[in-house]
Motif scaffolding. Sequence first.
Motif, PDB file in Angstrom:
ATOM      1  N   GLY A  45       0.789  -1.224   0.000  1.00 49.84           N
ATOM      2  CA  GLY A  45       0.000   0.000   0.000  1.00 49.84           C
ATOM      3  C   GLY A  45       0.819   1.269   0.000  1.00 49.84           C
ATOM      4  N   ASP A  46       1.969   1.265  -0.675  1.00 47.95           N
ATOM      5  CA  ASP A  46       2.870   2.422  -0.779  1.00 47.95           C
ATOM      6  C   ASP A  46       3.624   2.709   0.505  1.00 47.95           C
ATOM      7  OD1 ASP A  46       2.181   2.838  -3.409  1.00 47.95           O
ATOM      8  OD2 ASP A  46       0.656   4.337  -2.961  1.00 47.95           O
ATOM      9  N   GLU A  47       3.462   1.883   1.541  1.00 48.93           N
ATOM     10  CA  GLU A  47       4.168   2.149   2.801  1.00 48.93           C
ATOM     11  C   GLU A  47       5.636   1.713   2.736  1.00 48.93           C
ATOM     12  OE1 GLU A  47       2.156   0.635   6.194  1.00 48.93           O
ATOM     13  OE2 GLU A  47       0.312   1.761   5.825  1.00 48.93           O
ATOM     14  N   TYR A  48       5.899   0.622   2.019  1.00 45.23           N
ATOM     15  CA  TYR A  48       7.265   0.100   1.905  1.00 45.23           C
ATOM     16  C   TYR A  48       7.900   0.745   0.678  1.00 45.23           C
ATOM     17  CZ  TYR A  48      10.981  -3.440   2.152  1.00 45.23           C
ATOM     18  OH  TYR A  48      12.184  -4.090   2.271  1.00 45.23           O
ATOM     19  N   ASN A  49       8.721   1.760   0.900  1.00 44.29           N
ATOM     20  CA  ASN A  49       9.263   2.586  -0.178  1.00 44.29           C
ATOM     21  C   ASN A  49      10.676   2.154  -0.543  1.00 44.29           C
ATOM     22  OD1 ASN A  49       9.377   4.918  -1.954  1.00 44.29           O
ATOM     23  ND2 ASN A  49      10.758   5.809  -0.436  1.00 44.29           N
ATOM     24  N   MET A  50      10.922   1.957  -1.856  1.00 40.97           N
ATOM     25  CA  MET A  50      12.256   1.572  -2.319  1.00 40.97           C
ATOM     26  C   MET A  50      12.967   2.774  -2.944  1.00 40.97           C
ATOM     27  SD  MET A  50      12.706  -1.836  -1.776  1.00 40.97           S
ATOM     28  CE  MET A  50      13.504  -2.731  -3.085  1.00 40.97           C
ATOM     29  N   ILE A  51      12.751   3.014  -4.254  1.00 43.55           N
ATOM     30  CA  ILE A  51      13.416   4.120  -4.942  1.00 43.55           C
ATOM     31  C   ILE A  51      12.449   4.731  -5.951  1.00 43.55           C
ATOM     32  CG2 ILE A  51      15.674   3.002  -4.697  1.00 43.55           C
ATOM     33  CD1 ILE A  51      15.572   2.420  -7.710  1.00 43.55           C
ATOM     34  N   PRO A  52      12.726   5.954  -6.395  1.00 48.96           N
ATOM     35  CA  PRO A  52      11.862   6.567  -7.409  1.00 48.96           C
ATOM     36  C   PRO A  52      12.061   5.926  -8.785  1.00 48.96           C
ATOM     37  CG  PRO A  52      13.716   8.005  -6.899  1.00 48.96           C
ATOM     38  CD  PRO A  52      13.760   6.879  -5.909  1.00 48.96           C
ATOM     39  N   PHE A  53      10.996   5.928  -9.587  1.00 49.09           N
ATOM     40  CA  PHE A  53      11.084   5.472 -10.967  1.00 49.09           C
ATOM     41  C   PHE A  53      11.839   6.497 -11.813  1.00 49.09           C
ATOM     42  CE2 PHE A  53       7.238   2.920  -9.855  1.00 49.09           C
ATOM     43  CZ  PHE A  53       7.760   1.677 -10.187  1.00 49.09           C
ATOM     44  N   ASP A  54      12.422   6.009 -12.890  1.00 48.34           N
ATOM     45  CA  ASP A  54      13.132   6.864 -13.847  1.00 48.34           C
ATOM     46  C   ASP A  54      12.137   7.788 -14.559  1.00 48.34           C
ATOM     47  OD1 ASP A  54      15.120   7.962 -15.369  1.00 48.34           O
ATOM     48  OD2 ASP A  54      15.507   6.170 -16.588  1.00 48.34           O
ATOM     49  N   GLU A  55      12.665   8.757 -15.266  1.00 45.98           N
ATOM     50  CA  GLU A  55      11.832   9.655 -16.056  1.00 45.98           C
ATOM     51  C   GLU A  55      11.048   8.878 -17.114  1.00 45.98           C
ATOM     52  OE1 GLU A  55      14.915  13.469 -15.873  1.00 45.98           O
ATOM     53  OE2 GLU A  55      14.839  12.139 -17.630  1.00 45.98           O
ATOM     54  N   LYS A  56       9.814   9.319 -17.350  1.00 42.32           N
ATOM     55  CA  LYS A  56       8.951   8.723 -18.365  1.00 42.32           C
ATOM     56  C   LYS A  56       8.262   9.858 -19.121  1.00 42.32           C
ATOM     57  CE  LYS A  56       5.157   5.397 -18.954  1.00 42.32           C
ATOM     58  NZ  LYS A  56       4.161   4.550 -18.228  1.00 42.32           N
ATOM     59  N   TRP A  57       8.888  10.281 -20.204  1.00 40.84           N
ATOM     60  CA  TRP A  57       8.426  11.453 -20.920  1.00 40.84           C
ATOM     61  C   TRP A  57       7.314  11.095 -21.903  1.00 40.84           C
ATOM     62  CZ3 TRP A  57       9.920  15.908 -18.985  1.00 40.84           C
ATOM     63  CH2 TRP A  57      11.126  15.962 -18.268  1.00 40.84           C
ATOM     64  N   ASN A  58       6.391  12.018 -22.110  1.00 38.49           N
ATOM     65  CA  ASN A  58       5.289  11.791 -23.053  1.00 38.49           C
ATOM     66  C   ASN A  58       5.715  11.973 -24.496  1.00 38.49           C
ATOM     67  OD1 ASN A  58       5.676  14.553 -22.673  1.00 38.49           O
ATOM     68  ND2 ASN A  58       3.515  15.064 -23.018  1.00 38.49           N
ATOM     69  N   GLY A  59       6.924  12.426 -24.726  1.00 45.08           N
ATOM     70  CA  GLY A  59       7.454  12.579 -26.076  1.00 45.08           C
ATOM     71  C   GLY A  59       8.744  13.357 -26.047  1.00 45.08           C
ATOM     72  N   THR A  60       9.429  13.399 -27.185  1.00 47.79           N
ATOM     73  CA  THR A  60      10.642  14.204 -27.292  1.00 47.79           C
ATOM     74  C   THR A  60      10.264  15.679 -27.319  1.00 47.79           C
ATOM     75  OG1 THR A  60      10.606  14.221 -29.706  1.00 47.79           O
ATOM     76  CG2 THR A  60      11.738  12.365 -28.622  1.00 47.79           C
ATOM     77  N   PRO A  61      11.221  16.569 -27.035  1.00 48.19           N
ATOM     78  CA  PRO A  61      10.891  18.009 -27.102  1.00 48.19           C
ATOM     79  C   PRO A  61      10.337  18.429 -28.463  1.00 48.19           C
ATOM     80  CG  PRO A  61      12.969  17.681 -25.968  1.00 48.19           C
ATOM     81  CD  PRO A  61      12.583  16.346 -26.509  1.00 48.19           C
ATOM     82  N   GLU A  62      10.916  17.891 -29.540  1.00 42.30           N
ATOM     83  CA  GLU A  62      10.450  18.257 -30.866  1.00 42.30           C
ATOM     84  C   GLU A  62       9.053  17.721 -31.143  1.00 42.30           C
ATOM     85  OE1 GLU A  62      10.204  19.888 -34.613  1.00 42.30           O
ATOM     86  OE2 GLU A  62      11.519  20.337 -32.915  1.00 42.30           O
ATOM     87  N   ALA A  63       8.790  16.457 -30.729  1.00 48.58           N
ATOM     88  CA  ALA A  63       7.451  15.879 -30.942  1.00 48.58           C
ATOM     89  C   ALA A  63       6.390  16.649 -30.168  1.00 48.58           C
ATOM     90  CB  ALA A  63       7.452  14.412 -30.537  1.00 48.58           C
ATOM     91  N   CYS A  64       6.702  17.043 -28.946  1.00 48.05           N
ATOM     92  CA  CYS A  64       5.735  17.812 -28.152  1.00 48.05           C
ATOM     93  C   CYS A  64       5.516  19.196 -28.747  1.00 48.05           C
ATOM     94  CB  CYS A  64       6.221  17.918 -26.704  1.00 48.05           C
ATOM     95  SG  CYS A  64       6.185  16.347 -25.801  1.00 48.05           S
TER      96      CYS A  64
END
Length: 463
Positions: free
Chosen positions: A61-80
């Motif tokens: 239930g989110d209580e046992y915390n490990m590490i943050p996830f990596d970046e997950k971008w919705n697109g490249t700067p040019e595509a956006c």
Amino acid sequence: MKKLLFSVVCLAVALGAAAQGEATKDGQNLDAKPKKVKVTPYGFVRNYFTYDSRETYTVVGDEYNMIPFDEKWNGTPEACRQAGVERMDMNAVPHTTFQALTTRFGLKLEGPDVLGASTSGKVEADFGGFGTTNTVLRLRLAFVKLTWSNNQGLRQELLAGQYWHPLSGDIMPEVLGMASGAPFRPHSRTPQLSYTLTTGNWGMTAAALYQLQYMYNGPQYNNGVWSSTASTDYAKQGLVPEVFLGVQYQGDHLYAQLGSTCQSLKPRTVGYKTVTIDGVQSTMAVPVKERLTSFTPTLYVQYTDGLFAAKCRALLAQNTSHVNQLNGYGVTDVLADGSWQYAPLKAAIGYLNLAYGHTYRVNLFLGYMKNLGADRDLYNFGTKTAVRHLIFMKGGENFTGLNSVWRVAPSLSYNVKHFNMGLEYEWTACTFGDQAANGSIALNDNLHMVDNHRVCALIKYNF
């Protein structure tokens, strides 16, 4: 659950009474009042409030915390830009929780002597089990222990059942968060048979360890694609248990342990190879004989003096996904018979914990992990332009690009006999990048950092 606990207690009573060695003379019992099993209930009600600044890898239930996830971008700067939308990291989403899933209860058992040894045991559970919801009753500890001691200071303990993994130990960092220092501190409770011998200040421990809730990651085949999944099968197929050997020193203020595990598992018993039948190529399952053996040496040191305590652990970890650490192993070669060869990934992992006080106690936790890769290059299942390594580790493919992790977690707590409350700030930073040939991370321009800011508030009532 009441019926289950009552049955366990009744079984302990029956076994203790049957096995109790009572002195006899001329067929008469010299002990007219045999010892009874003493049952002591214990536990606590524990509530956590947590805030995280981004999506993190958590369980229970989110209580046992490990590490943050990596970046997950919705697109490249040019595509956006061309699409006219704002570029966003979809994992940079803050969230909060407030839960009491780790409320705990248990029974301490003390029984009659058996085979010249005092007997004791424990049954312990909480509500953080795995299932369709996080409110599944979970068995934490369930063991029986025989203890022999003599007037010369020699003490022997034989423990059978589910207990803390020797890499974990039941001595933990004093953090408020439920993860107890993971992934820097190994964390696992596991079925085992362990033996401890102490004389004077010195002792040794040997243990044979099996798996239940905390498991290795390994290969899973689905529609022609191999991926990483956690299962007890890899250890079961290996037939031999994980083994721990260690020596320890206990002084007035200093406790130290030096030891190592050795684990040998079979990642697969079935492989797949391309065959030609009547001129037609197809994929066929074939039996394979594979084995991966790895070692994890560790050093633990603890110093206590009055209100001050310092604890630290260092490991050269190999394939320790089964103790909630973020490494594993990879495929290094594919043989003509369809079998694979493997190498464990290595990681340097450690933590330091400093604490002072009693009613008001301040604590500082520092953790570090570095991915060192394998001793040889991994096999390329892709192409020259799209390299793909098969790595089986905690968290699956989410963390195959993990290079290093840091954590700084100061806290302040208020503690009286039956009540605890506290506040902890936890900063966890990770560097991610491109995989090198041996599974380590290339130090190029794609190496980048993500971090999470967690605030944890704890309210706990003990009974």
